[in-house]
Design a protein around this motif. Structure first.
Motif, PDB file in Angstrom:
ATOM      1  N   LYS A 164       4.539  13.546  18.192  1.00 13.05           N
ATOM      2  CA  LYS A 164       3.693  12.477  17.646  1.00 13.05           C
ATOM      3  C   LYS A 164       2.985  11.707  18.763  1.00 13.05           C
ATOM      4  O   LYS A 164       1.797  11.398  18.654  1.00 13.05           O
ATOM      5  N   GLU A 165       3.713  11.401  19.823  1.00 14.35           N
ATOM      6  CA  GLU A 165       3.144  10.648  20.946  1.00 14.35           C
ATOM      7  C   GLU A 165       1.979  11.400  21.568  1.00 14.35           C
ATOM      8  O   GLU A 165       0.930  10.817  21.854  1.00 14.35           O
ATOM      9  N   VAL A 166       2.140  12.678  21.786  1.00  8.86           N
ATOM     10  CA  VAL A 166       1.056  13.482  22.380  1.00  8.86           C
ATOM     11  C   VAL A 166      -0.143  13.517  21.444  1.00  8.86           C
ATOM     12  O   VAL A 166      -1.281  13.266  21.862  1.00  8.86           O
ATOM     13  N   LEU A 167       0.091  13.805  20.170  1.00 16.22           N
ATOM     14  CA  LEU A 167      -1.020  13.896  19.216  1.00 16.22           C
ATOM     15  C   LEU A 167      -1.717  12.544  19.023  1.00 16.22           C
ATOM     16  O   LEU A 167      -2.945  12.490  18.934  1.00 16.22           O
ATOM     17  N   ASP A 168      -0.942  11.483  18.962  1.00 10.18           N
ATOM     18  CA  ASP A 168      -1.524  10.163  18.705  1.00 10.18           C
ATOM     19  C   ASP A 168      -2.138   9.513  19.941  1.00 10.18           C
ATOM     20  O   ASP A 168      -2.881   8.546  19.825  1.00 10.18           O
ATOM     21  N   SER A 169      -1.840  10.019  21.112  1.00 12.28           N
ATOM     22  CA  SER A 169      -2.443   9.459  22.327  1.00 12.28           C
ATOM     23  C   SER A 169      -3.600  10.317  22.838  1.00 12.28           C
ATOM     24  O   SER A 169      -4.204   9.990  23.857  1.00 12.28           O
ATOM     25  N   THR A 170      -3.914  11.378  22.127  1.00 13.52           N
ATOM     26  CA  THR A 170      -5.027  12.253  22.514  1.00 13.52           C
ATOM     27  C   THR A 170      -6.178  12.042  21.544  1.00 13.52           C
ATOM     28  O   THR A 170      -6.067  12.355  20.359  1.00 13.52           O
ATOM     29  N   THR A 171      -7.273  11.499  22.050  1.00 14.08           N
ATOM     30  CA  THR A 171      -8.429  11.225  21.195  1.00 14.08           C
ATOM     31  C   THR A 171      -9.364  12.425  21.163  1.00 14.08           C
ATOM     32  O   THR A 171      -9.287  13.323  22.008  1.00 14.08           O
ATOM     33  N   LEU A 172     -10.272  12.405  20.196  1.00 14.59           N
ATOM     34  CA  LEU A 172     -11.294  13.459  20.137  1.00 14.59           C
ATOM     35  C   LEU A 172     -12.179  13.422  21.377  1.00 14.59           C
ATOM     36  O   LEU A 172     -12.625  14.466  21.848  1.00 14.59           O
ATOM     37  N   GLU A 173     -12.395  12.229  21.916  1.00 13.70           N
ATOM     38  CA  GLU A 173     -13.181  12.130  23.139  1.00 13.70           C
ATOM     39  C   GLU A 173     -12.471  12.859  24.283  1.00 13.70           C
ATOM     40  O   GLU A 173     -13.106  13.586  25.053  1.00 13.70           O
ATOM     41  N   ASP A 174     -11.162  12.677  24.390  1.00 19.33           N
ATOM     42  CA  ASP A 174     -10.387  13.387  25.414  1.00 19.33           C
ATOM     43  C   ASP A 174     -10.565  14.894  25.269  1.00 19.33           C
ATOM     44  O   ASP A 174     -10.807  15.599  26.248  1.00 19.33           O
ATOM     45  N   LEU A 175     -10.436  15.378  24.044  1.00 18.84           N
ATOM     46  CA  LEU A 175     -10.527  16.816  23.793  1.00 18.84           C
ATOM     47  C   LEU A 175     -11.938  17.345  24.018  1.00 18.84           C
ATOM     48  O   LEU A 175     -12.118  18.432  24.574  1.00 18.84           O
ATOM     49  N   ALA A 176     -12.946  16.583  23.599  1.00 18.24           N
ATOM     50  CA  ALA A 176     -14.333  17.008  23.800  1.00 18.24           C
ATOM     51  C   ALA A 176     -14.665  17.062  25.285  1.00 18.24           C
ATOM     52  O   ALA A 176     -15.295  18.017  25.750  1.00 18.24           O
ATOM     53  N   ASN A 177     -14.243  16.062  26.031  1.00 19.48           N
ATOM     54  CA  ASN A 177     -14.504  16.049  27.478  1.00 19.48           C
ATOM     55  C   ASN A 177     -13.758  17.169  28.185  1.00 19.48           C
ATOM     56  O   ASN A 177     -14.294  17.792  29.090  1.00 19.48           O
ATOM     57  N   HIS A 178     -12.532  17.417  27.770  1.00 15.52           N
ATOM     58  CA  HIS A 178     -11.735  18.480  28.391  1.00 15.52           C
ATOM     59  C   HIS A 178     -12.355  19.853  28.121  1.00 15.52           C
ATOM     60  O   HIS A 178     -12.450  20.672  29.019  1.00 15.52           O
ATOM     61  N   SER A 179     -12.815  20.085  26.883  1.00 15.72           N
ATOM     62  CA  SER A 179     -13.382  21.394  26.566  1.00 15.72           C
ATOM     63  C   SER A 179     -14.725  21.588  27.272  1.00 15.72           C
ATOM     64  O   SER A 179     -15.062  22.693  27.677  1.00 15.72           O
ATOM     65  N   GLU A 180     -15.485  20.505  27.455  1.00 10.01           N
ATOM     66  CA  GLU A 180     -16.750  20.621  28.183  1.00 10.01           C
ATOM     67  C   GLU A 180     -16.508  20.932  29.654  1.00 10.01           C
ATOM     68  O   GLU A 180     -17.241  21.684  30.267  1.00 10.01           O
ATOM     69  N   ASP A 181     -15.446  20.382  30.211  1.00  5.03           N
ATOM     70  CA  ASP A 181     -15.107  20.658  31.605  1.00  5.03           C
ATOM     71  C   ASP A 181     -14.745  22.122  31.811  1.00  5.03           C
ATOM     72  O   ASP A 181     -14.917  22.667  32.889  1.00  5.03           O
ATOM     73  N   HIS A 182     -14.227  22.761  30.757  1.00  8.69           N
ATOM     74  CA  HIS A 182     -13.767  24.134  30.889  1.00  8.69           C
ATOM     75  C   HIS A 182     -14.730  25.151  30.283  1.00  8.69           C
ATOM     76  O   HIS A 182     -14.451  26.339  30.291  1.00  8.69           O
ATOM     77  N   ASP A 183     -15.865  24.716  29.759  1.00  3.57           N
ATOM     78  CA  ASP A 183     -16.844  25.637  29.190  1.00  3.57           C
ATOM     79  C   ASP A 183     -17.566  26.446  30.251  1.00  3.57           C
ATOM     80  O   ASP A 183     -18.200  27.444  29.954  1.00  3.57           O
ATOM     81  N   HIS A 184     -17.482  26.028  31.487  1.00  3.65           N
ATOM     82  CA  HIS A 184     -18.242  26.680  32.540  1.00  3.65           C
ATOM     83  C   HIS A 184     -17.580  27.946  33.037  1.00  3.65           C
ATOM     84  O   HIS A 184     -18.150  28.660  33.851  1.00  3.65           O
ATOM     85  N   GLY A 185     -16.380  28.246  32.588  1.00  7.40           N
ATOM     86  CA  GLY A 185     -15.688  29.464  32.996  1.00  7.40           C
ATOM     87  C   GLY A 185     -15.103  29.323  34.392  1.00  7.40           C
ATOM     88  O   GLY A 185     -15.060  28.253  34.972  1.00  7.40           O
ATOM     89  N   TYR A 186     -14.646  30.421  34.902  1.00  2.00           N
ATOM     90  CA  TYR A 186     -14.003  30.429  36.220  1.00  2.00           C
ATOM     91  C   TYR A 186     -14.947  30.939  37.278  1.00  2.00           C
ATOM     92  O   TYR A 186     -15.795  31.793  37.025  1.00  2.00           O
ATOM     93  N   MET A 187     -14.782  30.436  38.477  1.00  3.34           N
ATOM     94  CA  MET A 187     -15.563  30.898  39.627  1.00  3.34           C
ATOM     95  C   MET A 187     -14.597  31.603  40.553  1.00  3.34           C
ATOM     96  O   MET A 187     -13.572  31.035  40.956  1.00  3.34           O
ATOM     97  N   PHE A 188     -14.896  32.861  40.849  1.00  2.00           N
ATOM     98  CA  PHE A 188     -14.046  33.633  41.736  1.00  2.00           C
ATOM     99  C   PHE A 188     -14.767  33.828  43.073  1.00  2.00           C
ATOM    100  O   PHE A 188     -15.959  34.131  43.115  1.00  2.00           O
ATOM    101  N   TYR A 189     -14.035  33.648  44.145  1.00  2.00           N
ATOM    102  CA  TYR A 189     -14.579  33.849  45.479  1.00  2.00           C
ATOM    103  C   TYR A 189     -13.817  34.986  46.146  1.00  2.00           C
ATOM    104  O   TYR A 189     -12.596  35.058  46.053  1.00  2.00           O
ATOM    105  N   ILE A 190     -14.557  35.831  46.814  1.00  2.88           N
ATOM    106  CA  ILE A 190     -13.927  36.955  47.538  1.00  2.88           C
ATOM    107  C   ILE A 190     -14.195  36.802  49.018  1.00  2.88           C
ATOM    108  O   ILE A 190     -15.265  36.501  49.454  1.00  2.88           O
TER     109      ILE A 190
END
Length: 138
Positions: A112-138
């Motif tokens: 309950k604590e995790v679900l109730d302390s996580t806002t839609l803004e948190d989730l939207a910002n987190h998913s936008e941060d990860h939409d760019h995929g991974y960058m691999f360097y060789i």
């Protein structure tokens, strides 16, 4: 507690609406296409969200759905409880022996604590941060 596809897809709808908050209504078709989900299934899920006044619908050619409140004021817990019911990890908790009952109550409270302390803004910002995929360097 196992969250069904109803809860997971409902959270997907709400995150997509949070990403577009302030830009006008968003169609379920665009959410379905953008997330490779069934539009028909999303239509069934959005009804309880509307009844709970978490989203509002706009009719017309440019209609769709919008969050009924700011993304900072809606939590993952609001969405999950609306679609899945009360948060519980064990049925018939009263029948458990005291030590196990205390454990299940602590687990429930932590979820309950995790679900109730996580806002839609948190989730939207987190998913936008990860939409760019991974960058691999060789």
């Amino acid at each position: 507690m196992k969250i069904s596809t109803k809860g997971r897809y409902g959270l997907t709808i709400m995150i997509e609406l949070a990403k577009k908050y302030g830009e006008g209504p968003v169609s379920l078709k665009s959410i379905a296409q953008g997330n490779n989900l069934s539009e028909h299934y999303l239509e069934q899920i959005v009804s309880p969200l509307r009844n709970a006044r978490l989203v509002k619908s706009i009719r017309g050619a440019y209609g769709g759905y919008m969050l009924a409140d700011e993304p900072t004021n809606i939590t993952a817990g609001d969405v999950i409880r609306t679609l899945e019911g009360p948060i519980s990890v064990v049925e018939f908790l009263d029948e458990e022996e005291p030590a196990k009952r205390e454990l299940w109550l602590r687990v429930r409270d932590a979820v309950k604590e995790v679900l109730d302390s996580t806002t839609l803004e948190d989730l939207a910002n987190h998913s936008e941060d990860h939409d760019h995929g991974y960058m691999f360097y060789i």
